[in-house]
Design an enzyme around this catalytic site. Sequence first.
Site, PDB file in Angstrom:
ATOM      1  N   CYS A   1      36.822 -14.438 -27.335  1.00 49.30           N
ATOM      2  CA  CYS A   1      35.905 -13.782 -26.405  1.00 49.30           C
ATOM      3  C   CYS A   1      36.280 -12.308 -26.320  1.00 49.30           C
ATOM      4  CB  CYS A   1      36.033 -14.400 -25.026  1.00 49.30           C
ATOM      5  SG  CYS A   1      35.868 -16.188 -25.036  1.00 49.30           S
TER       6      CYS A   1
ATOM      7  N   ASN B   1      40.351 -14.276 -22.317  1.00 50.10           N
ATOM      8  CA  ASN B   1      40.162 -14.528 -23.752  1.00 50.10           C
ATOM      9  C   ASN B   1      41.409 -15.256 -24.234  1.00 50.10           C
ATOM     10  OD1 ASN B   1      40.767 -12.390 -26.600  1.00 50.10           O
ATOM     11  ND2 ASN B   1      39.818 -14.372 -26.588  1.00 50.10           N
ATOM     12  N   GLY B   2      41.221 -16.419 -24.861  1.00 53.11           N
ATOM     13  CA  GLY B   2      42.371 -17.177 -25.349  1.00 53.11           C
ATOM     14  C   GLY B   2      42.180 -18.650 -25.033  1.00 53.11           C
TER      15      GLY B   2
ATOM     16  N   ARG C   1      32.561 -10.328 -30.624  1.00 56.57           N
ATOM     17  CA  ARG C   1      33.645 -11.289 -30.411  1.00 56.57           C
ATOM     18  C   ARG C   1      33.149 -12.602 -29.811  1.00 56.57           C
ATOM     19  NH1 ARG C   1      38.735  -8.987 -30.417  1.00 56.57           N
ATOM     20  NH2 ARG C   1      39.501 -10.706 -29.140  1.00 56.57           N
TER      21      ARG C   1
ATOM     22  N   GLU D   1      36.524 -23.136 -54.181  1.00 51.39           N
ATOM     23  CA  GLU D   1      36.294 -22.150 -53.126  1.00 51.39           C
ATOM     24  C   GLU D   1      36.583 -20.726 -53.633  1.00 51.39           C
ATOM     25  OE1 GLU D   1      34.776 -21.856 -50.560  1.00 51.39           O
ATOM     26  OE2 GLU D   1      35.688 -20.263 -49.371  1.00 51.39           O
TER      27      GLU D   1
ATOM     28  N   LYS E   1      33.924 -17.586 -53.642  1.00 47.83           N
ATOM     29  CA  LYS E   1      34.192 -16.298 -52.972  1.00 47.83           C
ATOM     30  C   LYS E   1      33.930 -15.158 -53.937  1.00 47.83           C
ATOM     31  CE  LYS E   1      34.125 -17.066 -49.769  1.00 47.83           C
ATOM     32  NZ  LYS E   1      34.003 -18.222 -48.965  1.00 47.83           N
TER      33      LYS E   1
ATOM     34  N   HIS F   1      37.050 -30.422 -72.463  1.00 47.99           N
ATOM     35  CA  HIS F   1      35.809 -31.194 -72.630  1.00 47.99           C
ATOM     36  C   HIS F   1      34.590 -30.277 -72.651  1.00 47.99           C
ATOM     37  CE1 HIS F   1      37.954 -34.938 -72.309  1.00 47.99           C
ATOM     38  NE2 HIS F   1      38.587 -34.465 -71.245  1.00 47.99           N
TER      39      HIS F   1
ATOM     40  N   TRP G   1      32.798 -16.623 -26.334  1.00 47.61           N
ATOM     41  CA  TRP G   1      32.667 -17.493 -27.512  1.00 47.61           C
ATOM     42  C   TRP G   1      33.294 -18.803 -27.065  1.00 47.61           C
ATOM     43  CZ3 TRP G   1      30.236 -17.495 -32.051  1.00 47.61           C
ATOM     44  CH2 TRP G   1      30.640 -18.391 -33.030  1.00 47.61           C
TER      45      TRP G   1
ATOM     46  N   LYS H   1      24.198 -15.336 -43.455  1.00 50.51           N
ATOM     47  CA  LYS H   1      25.380 -15.985 -42.870  1.00 50.51           C
ATOM     48  C   LYS H   1      25.105 -17.446 -42.561  1.00 50.51           C
ATOM     49  CE  LYS H   1      29.491 -16.299 -41.184  1.00 50.51           C
ATOM     50  NZ  LYS H   1      30.525 -16.522 -42.209  1.00 50.51           N
TER      51      LYS H   1
ATOM     52  N   GLU I   1      30.130 -14.700 -54.872  1.00 46.81           N
ATOM     53  CA  GLU I   1      29.180 -14.273 -53.842  1.00 46.81           C
ATOM     54  C   GLU I   1      29.351 -12.814 -53.424  1.00 46.81           C
ATOM     55  OE1 GLU I   1      29.257 -16.647 -50.242  1.00 46.81           O
ATOM     56  OE2 GLU I   1      31.425 -16.791 -50.296  1.00 46.81           O
TER      57      GLU I   1
HETATM   58  C1  F6R Z   1      30.328 -19.043 -48.383  1.00 46.69           C
HETATM   59  C2  F6R Z   1      29.607 -19.429 -47.205  1.00 46.69           C
HETATM   60  C3  F6R Z   1      28.578 -20.492 -47.312  1.00 46.69           C
HETATM   61  C4  F6R Z   1      28.663 -21.422 -46.104  1.00 46.69           C
HETATM   62  C5  F6R Z   1      27.525 -22.454 -46.142  1.00 46.69           C
HETATM   63  C6  F6R Z   1      27.634 -23.451 -45.017  1.00 46.69           C
HETATM   64  O1  F6R Z   1      31.245 -18.029 -48.141  1.00 46.69           O
HETATM   65  O2  F6R Z   1      29.826 -18.887 -46.154  1.00 46.69           O
HETATM   66  O3  F6R Z   1      28.708 -21.197 -48.502  1.00 46.69           O
HETATM   67  O4  F6R Z   1      29.897 -22.068 -46.139  1.00 46.69           O
HETATM   68  O5  F6R Z   1      26.287 -21.791 -46.054  1.00 46.69           O
HETATM   69  O6  F6R Z   1      27.609 -22.817 -43.786  1.00 46.69           O
HETATM   70  P1  F6R Z   1      28.099 -23.574 -42.478  1.00 46.69           P
HETATM   71  O7  F6R Z   1      29.549 -23.814 -42.609  1.00 46.69           O
HETATM   72  O8  F6R Z   1      27.739 -22.646 -41.361  1.00 46.69           O
HETATM   73  O9  F6R Z   1      27.325 -24.862 -42.425  1.00 46.69           O
END
Ligand code: F6R
Length: 623
Positions: free
Chosen positions: A2, A109-110, A27, A496, A500, A519, A83, A618, A503
């Site tokens: 928060c 916050n915490g 935040r 993963e 990263k 293979h 949050w 996002k 993207e």
């Molecule tokens: C990659 C990324 C996306 C999310 C995916 C699921 O860095 O952020 O691949 O992981 O869109 O999002 P959530 O976790 O919000 O369901």
Amino acid sequence: MCGITGYAGYKEAAPVLLDALKKLEYRGYDSAGIAVLAAQPLENSPSGNRLFVRKAKGPLSVLSERLSHETVAGTLGIGHTRWATHGEPSDVNSHPHTDVSGRIAVVHNGIIENYARLKEWLQARDVVFLSDTDTEVIAHLINYYYKPESGGGLLGAVLETLKRLEGSYALAVVSSDFPDRLIAARKDSPLIVGLGQGENLIASDVTALLAHTREVCFLEDREVAVLYRDHVDLFTGQGEKIIRAPTHVDWDVEAAEKGGYAHFMLKEIHEQAKALADTLRPRLKETTTGRDISLDEIKLGDNWAAAPRVVITACGTAWHAAMVGKYAFEHFARLPVEVDIASEYRYRNPVTNPDDLFIVISQSGETADTLAAMRLAKKSGARILAVTNVVGSTLAREADLSLYTWAGPEIAVASTKAFTTQLMCIYLLALKLGKLRSRITDADYARYLKALAKIPEQAAAVLAKQELIQKFAARHFNKGKVFFMGRQFDYAVSLESALKLKEISYTHSEAFAAGELKHGPIALVDTNTLVVAIATQTALFDKIASNIREVTSRGAASLVITWEGESAFAAIADEVFTIPKTEDCLSPLLSIIPAQLFAYYCAVQRGNDPDKPRNLAKSVTVE
Ligand code: F6R
């Protein structure tokens, strides 16, 4: 995570607080509130109380709109943008929280880890609670220790209260009995005092102070500040006075929002040590018989422990956390696990049984495919356990139970701290199920928990070596292809890592189970290829070493991510990046960090904005 703020000065406090909250809204934005010490007793207040509190669920704009219809004259106050962690977003769970007398208001916050015990203790003394938050105990405790009739002041009551709090806090307190001061304190959550001309402020980060001053004092853990309009007194947790010269900050506002980091993504990568500690520590309990995992929030009783199978579904990064989950549940709990991409699961004709333990992982809790998969599983009668970062999200509301990652808001599109905290939740679940199902010996359980407890500081140690990765990225960011490979847990981390990199750097990158190279994928390897091998599964070192030789002999450059002190790869790889030793099965919590840093620095080298990669959002709330 928060945001809190406070003001003691000569201006009207309400607009100053709202302005600061706007800067802190990144935040947390599920509710906001302020408390102002009104210059006059409030209307309808027989006690002459002057504490004006307004709070509202929703973004700050909801509170601002509400306040635009009323005026409160007062030059001292505190504010909060939330949050949610304990208690869903709602008006009543918003801060400030007040004590039973209505004289004292607190923003926080915490996470107060022992709040349930403190709440019981206060309830036994007839204190009535209004909210589901951990914070409310603070207001009631201060009131409990506050004895104006015997000369006990507010500061004394705050100091007594702090002694009883376990966990993390940055907090600010005002009392209508002391309209000239506000008290602030911190432990393991940031808090900065801004020293102005005829006004003093506090805030969770510098951004919220810069409109007023550039002279600041960074409070240290367990320190307390008492702010008046014309001066600030600093104290230790024992009440001894401290003298400290202010620091001058010359960050611009944009840099300050990112905590001095160039991008939110880098800031969030660095927040992982704390986010891991926040997600782990409240759930790791010392008992008379040793350490144990306490997942009280999901009441992991016999029903769940008896589930014959685990099914996990998610998208993107969260699906990669699910992949780690597969190995973890098999390893610790000896449970069969099925992992499915949510968009695949929802359109299959899946066999889901009512007694399955069905886990859905989602940072946002709003991903359309993930929600659809969960609803389909529900129709089959499965019990849903959500692992999510957002209290009150659709996923959290519709699932039977939620286990929260306490990572705080993630702003950068590419997920980093959400991933590692998802892993932490999965490990806690898998270990606890292993224990409940008697699939893990007491000695192994104790050993794993000991290792888990060290992870936050080990993550910090990995982050401290970021320069090595930065230099490596400067040499290799222009490679045409980057492949990540590993076996078992390392394969999940490779998936993963490749996501990263692709993207945010837009480099063609793929992940392979190292044994699959021969293979097919090895046909792609040439001198324009970088291969990153993640090598933490000690029993498979010979195998992965052969795979590294296979790619380097075809001209690929190579980086190996492995344990500190490990010499198996020194002679065969171009570069070795080491991470502190933990149990092989816990390695993803650490081995992903260099890969995140590598992706970040490649993106920067290529001139991309890592916070806002092209074509990506996002939260994917549509199909
Ligand atoms: C990659 C990324 C996306 C999310 C995916 C699921 O860095 O952020 O691949 O992981 O869109 O999002 P959530 O976790 O919000 O369901």
